[in-house]
Design an enzyme around this catalytic site. Sequence first.
Site, PDB file in Angstrom:
ATOM      1  N   TRP A 125      34.258 -12.880  -5.166  1.00  0.00           N
ATOM      2  CA  TRP A 125      33.528 -11.763  -4.549  1.00  0.00           C
ATOM      3  C   TRP A 125      32.029 -11.904  -4.794  1.00  0.00           C
ATOM      4  CZ3 TRP A 125      30.304  -8.126  -6.758  1.00  0.00           C
ATOM      5  CH2 TRP A 125      29.949  -7.036  -5.957  1.00  0.00           C
ATOM      6  N   HIS A 126      31.675 -12.455  -5.943  1.00  0.00           N
ATOM      7  CA  HIS A 126      30.260 -12.532  -6.310  1.00  0.00           C
ATOM      8  C   HIS A 126      29.483 -13.565  -5.505  1.00  0.00           C
ATOM      9  CE1 HIS A 126      31.552 -10.187  -9.834  1.00  0.00           C
ATOM     10  NE2 HIS A 126      30.285  -9.853  -9.957  1.00  0.00           N
ATOM     11  N   GLY A 127      30.139 -14.563  -4.993  1.00  0.00           N
ATOM     12  CA  GLY A 127      29.383 -15.548  -4.231  1.00  0.00           C
ATOM     13  C   GLY A 127      30.221 -16.710  -3.746  1.00  0.00           C
TER      14      GLY A 127
END
Length: 482
Positions: free
Chosen positions: A325-327
Amino acid sequence: MLFNSFEFVIFFSIVFFVYYKSYNNLKYQNVILLVSSYVFYGWWDWRFLSLIIISSISDYLIGYAIDKNNNKKQRKQLLILSLFVNLGILGFFKYYNFFTESFTDFISIFGFESNPSFLNIVLPVGISFYTFQTMSYTIDIYRNKMSANKNLLEFMTFVSFFPQLVAGPIERASHLLPQFGKKRKFDPYEFKEGIKQSFWGLFKKIVIADNCAFYANQIFENSDSYPGSVLVVGVVLFAFQIYGDFSGYSDIAIGISRMMGIDLMQNFKSPYLAENIQDFWRRWHISLSTWFRDYVYIPLGGSKVNSSFRRSLNIIITFVVSGFWHGANWTFIIWGALHSLFYFIQTAYSKNLNTLKILPASLVKVFNITVTFIAVTFAWIFFRAESFTHAINYISEIGSSTILVNPISYLRDMGASIQPIIIIIGLIYLSVFEISNRNASYSFQVGHYKTPVKTLIYCSLLFLLIFFRATNGSVDFIYFQF
């Protein structure tokens, strides 16, 4: 538009004045919030407002349709449509190039060649945050946990509410959405507490995070030039940079919202005082960790499944998806996987600890906090590194004999002489407030000191904030890139 910019001060002053001039009319209040939220987001790039509007209108209509439909199969189809729209937009803008590159690398292993088309895509600010927020709305309606909101204005204001639009907290519709259906009147106490909360958030961002970033960025970007001891300093400073930066944003968002009569959930609760990884995720980015718990981990079966393998797999999937989700980078996936590994190690350690009981409880607590901080900080290397190779080289240097080299001269050569002193002062302030307020609902309470002491604390914090805002200017928040 950044919270730490003069433009935002002017913007919010105007919005606040007009907003409370309209407190007798709920519709006008929501119109003002919606328009100001679109102005706030459009200040970065007006074109991407279309994505927020698409997400808002589609989930409003789909949510209403699910709520009115008693056919289980059709309700599920509508939910899938909502997920397709939201995840489709998020996937295209955030993950298209990642999946294309990964697929190309995979088939090359078997001797196949391809000429993929990579797109020069700009990642819309905050897309991961407001996408998850609006997705939870339709999922909760599908689960019969709430009814659809029939007021389009209220729903669009909920999706785009500017204090938490681009970096959270990721609010649940059941908590935030009903607040836009009630008139908000000026409350002097909430206004004062909101200012204090925002003030503390700005301090963590401008004084702590931005000064830690001065060294952390140089060290990570030139890690090949420094010994292991300096790299250790770099990752520790990054740990406090990302905490001061992200929790500072949340504090400002919560504080601004309180001034406007809106309650947002607490997003951080002294995470570096956590005694284990599970405790860390109860304290760090709470709105995201609870989102993944409720919408990924529990639907997978959670801890209620009979198979220990399946239970472990559920934990791994949740952490890995959280990292992704973060990248769109394998470093984030590894970061998430590391946290699942730490979780399993923690579980085994806790079982053994309960049988030993040979150390004083206070000493065990300090030991647990220290080990947890070291584990979390180690994982931050993958989070901050540009690539997997960069992270491995960084760790290899830390594990070499250069870990014994005195880092002071290297840090001195980087330039600024005042930063080390301010970082120490800032971390002392942070530690005192974190420890004294670890059980508080909000993170900034000076405590029961006498008035002269409180005045001295406030004035010193204000002086540092103004000085470093003037020195460093408006620095972007780290989580804007997610």
